[in-house]
Scaffold this motif. Structure first.
Motif, PDB file in Angstrom:
ATOM      1  N   HIS A 176      52.673   2.337  53.781  1.00 34.44           N
ATOM      2  CA  HIS A 176      53.339   3.292  52.882  1.00 34.44           C
ATOM      3  C   HIS A 176      52.533   3.547  51.614  1.00 34.44           C
ATOM      4  O   HIS A 176      52.499   4.673  51.113  1.00 34.44           O
ATOM      5  N   GLU A 177      51.896   2.515  51.067  1.00 31.42           N
ATOM      6  CA  GLU A 177      51.175   2.606  49.794  1.00 31.42           C
ATOM      7  C   GLU A 177      49.681   2.813  50.066  1.00 31.42           C
ATOM      8  O   GLU A 177      48.916   1.863  50.173  1.00 31.42           O
ATOM      9  N   SER A 178      49.273   4.065  50.166  1.00 31.02           N
ATOM     10  CA  SER A 178      47.884   4.405  50.475  1.00 31.02           C
ATOM     11  C   SER A 178      47.010   4.342  49.229  1.00 31.02           C
ATOM     12  O   SER A 178      47.492   4.523  48.110  1.00 31.02           O
ATOM     13  N   ALA A 179      45.714   4.100  49.440  1.00 26.91           N
ATOM     14  CA  ALA A 179      44.714   4.042  48.365  1.00 26.91           C
ATOM     15  C   ALA A 179      45.101   3.010  47.301  1.00 26.91           C
ATOM     16  O   ALA A 179      44.848   3.193  46.117  1.00 26.91           O
ATOM     17  N   TYR A 180      45.694   1.928  47.733  1.00 23.23           N
ATOM     18  CA  TYR A 180      46.178   0.838  46.879  1.00 23.23           C
ATOM     19  C   TYR A 180      45.026   0.189  46.127  1.00 23.23           C
ATOM     20  O   TYR A 180      44.020  -0.196  46.718  1.00 23.23           O
ATOM     21  N   ARG A 181      45.177   0.067  44.799  1.00 20.36           N
ATOM     22  CA  ARG A 181      44.223  -0.647  43.941  1.00 20.36           C
ATOM     23  C   ARG A 181      45.021  -1.439  42.907  1.00 20.36           C
ATOM     24  O   ARG A 181      45.857  -0.875  42.217  1.00 20.36           O
ATOM     25  N   LEU A 182      44.718  -2.728  42.785  1.00 23.45           N
ATOM     26  CA  LEU A 182      45.513  -3.668  41.997  1.00 23.45           C
ATOM     27  C   LEU A 182      44.668  -4.353  40.937  1.00 23.45           C
ATOM     28  O   LEU A 182      43.520  -4.720  41.192  1.00 23.45           O
ATOM     29  N   ILE A 183      45.261  -4.555  39.758  1.00 26.18           N
ATOM     30  CA  ILE A 183      44.667  -5.390  38.715  1.00 26.18           C
ATOM     31  C   ILE A 183      45.721  -6.402  38.272  1.00 26.18           C
ATOM     32  O   ILE A 183      46.857  -6.026  37.979  1.00 26.18           O
ATOM     33  N   LYS A 184      45.337  -7.694  38.235  1.00 27.22           N
ATOM     34  CA  LYS A 184      46.215  -8.773  37.778  1.00 27.22           C
ATOM     35  C   LYS A 184      45.627  -9.378  36.506  1.00 27.22           C
ATOM     36  O   LYS A 184      44.415  -9.374  36.320  1.00 27.22           O
ATOM     37  N   GLU A 185      46.507  -9.922  35.678  1.00 28.24           N
ATOM     38  CA  GLU A 185      46.068 -10.540  34.428  1.00 28.24           C
ATOM     39  C   GLU A 185      46.939 -11.758  34.132  1.00 28.24           C
ATOM     40  O   GLU A 185      48.158 -11.721  34.337  1.00 28.24           O
ATOM     41  N   LEU A 186      46.315 -12.797  33.607  1.00 32.10           N
ATOM     42  CA  LEU A 186      47.032 -14.016  33.242  1.00 32.10           C
ATOM     43  C   LEU A 186      48.058 -13.726  32.150  1.00 32.10           C
ATOM     44  O   LEU A 186      47.764 -13.041  31.172  1.00 32.10           O
ATOM     45  N   TRP A 187      49.250 -14.266  32.333  1.00 34.30           N
ATOM     46  CA  TRP A 187      50.272 -14.223  31.295  1.00 34.30           C
ATOM     47  C   TRP A 187      50.472 -15.624  30.720  1.00 34.30           C
ATOM     48  O   TRP A 187      50.451 -15.814  29.516  1.00 34.30           O
ATOM     49  N   ALA A 188      50.642 -16.619  31.606  1.00 33.59           N
ATOM     50  CA  ALA A 188      50.840 -18.005  31.172  1.00 33.59           C
ATOM     51  C   ALA A 188      50.566 -18.928  32.352  1.00 33.59           C
ATOM     52  O   ALA A 188      50.537 -18.477  33.500  1.00 33.59           O
ATOM     53  N   PHE A 189      50.391 -20.226  32.062  1.00 34.55           N
ATOM     54  CA  PHE A 189      50.180 -21.188  33.140  1.00 34.55           C
ATOM     55  C   PHE A 189      50.623 -22.575  32.683  1.00 34.55           C
ATOM     56  O   PHE A 189      50.712 -22.850  31.483  1.00 34.55           O
ATOM     57  N   THR A 190      50.923 -23.413  33.673  1.00 31.18           N
ATOM     58  CA  THR A 190      51.134 -24.844  33.462  1.00 31.18           C
ATOM     59  C   THR A 190      50.285 -25.553  34.507  1.00 31.18           C
ATOM     60  O   THR A 190      49.448 -24.925  35.155  1.00 31.18           O
ATOM     61  N   GLU A 191      50.521 -26.836  34.688  1.00 31.99           N
ATOM     62  CA  GLU A 191      49.693 -27.599  35.621  1.00 31.99           C
ATOM     63  C   GLU A 191      49.675 -27.021  37.030  1.00 31.99           C
ATOM     64  O   GLU A 191      48.629 -26.953  37.658  1.00 31.99           O
ATOM     65  N   ASP A 192      50.849 -26.593  37.555  1.00 35.99           N
ATOM     66  CA  ASP A 192      50.894 -26.100  38.936  1.00 35.99           C
ATOM     67  C   ASP A 192      51.585 -24.737  39.068  1.00 35.99           C
ATOM     68  O   ASP A 192      51.983 -24.343  40.161  1.00 35.99           O
ATOM     69  N   ARG A 193      51.701 -24.021  37.959  1.00 33.15           N
ATOM     70  CA  ARG A 193      52.344 -22.703  37.978  1.00 33.15           C
ATOM     71  C   ARG A 193      51.504 -21.712  37.189  1.00 33.15           C
ATOM     72  O   ARG A 193      50.882 -22.069  36.195  1.00 33.15           O
ATOM     73  N   ILE A 194      51.540 -20.456  37.653  1.00 37.34           N
ATOM     74  CA  ILE A 194      50.838 -19.375  36.970  1.00 37.34           C
ATOM     75  C   ILE A 194      51.778 -18.178  36.918  1.00 37.34           C
ATOM     76  O   ILE A 194      52.435 -17.853  37.912  1.00 37.34           O
ATOM     77  N   ALA A 195      51.829 -17.530  35.760  1.00 37.84           N
ATOM     78  CA  ALA A 195      52.572 -16.272  35.609  1.00 37.84           C
ATOM     79  C   ALA A 195      51.539 -15.171  35.356  1.00 37.84           C
ATOM     80  O   ALA A 195      50.636 -15.341  34.534  1.00 37.84           O
ATOM     81  N   VAL A 196      51.670 -14.085  36.080  1.00 45.09           N
ATOM     82  CA  VAL A 196      50.750 -12.956  35.922  1.00 45.09           C
ATOM     83  C   VAL A 196      51.547 -11.686  35.670  1.00 45.09           C
ATOM     84  O   VAL A 196      52.711 -11.567  36.046  1.00 45.09           O
ATOM     85  N   ARG A 197      50.874 -10.753  35.018  1.00 40.47           N
ATOM     86  CA  ARG A 197      51.374  -9.384  34.973  1.00 40.47           C
ATOM     87  C   ARG A 197      50.353  -8.573  35.746  1.00 40.47           C
ATOM     88  O   ARG A 197      49.188  -8.960  35.872  1.00 40.47           O
ATOM     89  N   PHE A 198      50.797  -7.472  36.312  1.00 46.53           N
ATOM     90  CA  PHE A 198      49.902  -6.693  37.141  1.00 46.53           C
ATOM     91  C   PHE A 198      50.309  -5.234  37.124  1.00 46.53           C
ATOM     92  O   PHE A 198      51.414  -4.868  36.709  1.00 46.53           O
TER      93      PHE A 198
END
Length: 160
Positions: free
Chosen positions: A71-93
């Motif tokens: 459904h989502e043609s020509a898909y292009r993604l950018i992710k960026e760090l928001w926060a992290f801990t020892e075993d967790r990561i939060a991203v915005r994208f």
């Protein structure tokens, strides 16, 4: 599809640098638009919430991604760090795509990730909103099935 439970570096505990590396590896895999490749970064029993859809396991992830990218043609993604801990990561994208009629969209979202000790994602919670854009409003330009070039701006540099 492989059901290998091999690890995926970098491994927890994360530092700022290894969290950013993990995010870029995830971004590159998603930009390949290869559901099998993407699924191998998750535990075999990984749990997902993507918008209002709930999934569990690699087979469900592959099926979901196949439907998504049909459904989502020509898909292009950018992710960026928001926060992290020892075993967790939060991203915005954000990602850009067009539907089958050629209408363009930019989808914005946040993801919360939890990892096992082998660096495989065991949980992914994604909240996403779609915004219609004109073709001239696009900001993500690179080969559609390849990784974002190192010199392509990220979300902050693009003002997103």
């Amino acid at each position: 599809m492989s059901t290998s439970n091999d690890g995926r570096p970098p491994f927890p505990p994360f530092t700022r640098e290894t969290a950013i590396e993990k995010i870029r590896k995830a971004e590159d895999a998603w930009n390949s638009r290869d559901p099998e490749r993407v699924s191998l970064a998750y535990t075999p029993d990984s749990r997902w919430r993507n918008r209002s859809e709930f999934l569990q396991g690699r087979a469900a992830i592959v099926s979901f991604l196949q439907r998504k990218w049909a459904h989502e043609s020509a898909y292009r993604l950018i992710k960026e760090l928001w926060a992290f801990t020892e075993d967790r990561i939060a991203v915005r994208f954000a990602y850009e795509w067009h539907d089958l009629t050629g209408a363009w969209f930019r989808s914005y979202g946040n993801e919360n990730w939890a990892f096992d000790g082998q660096g495989l994602m065991r949980e992914r919670h994604a909240s996403i909103n779609d915004v219609a854009i004109g073709a001239t409003d696009r900001k993500f330009y690179w080969d559609r099935t390849g990784p974002r070039p190192a010199d392509h701006p990220g979300l902050s540099e693009l003002g997103l």
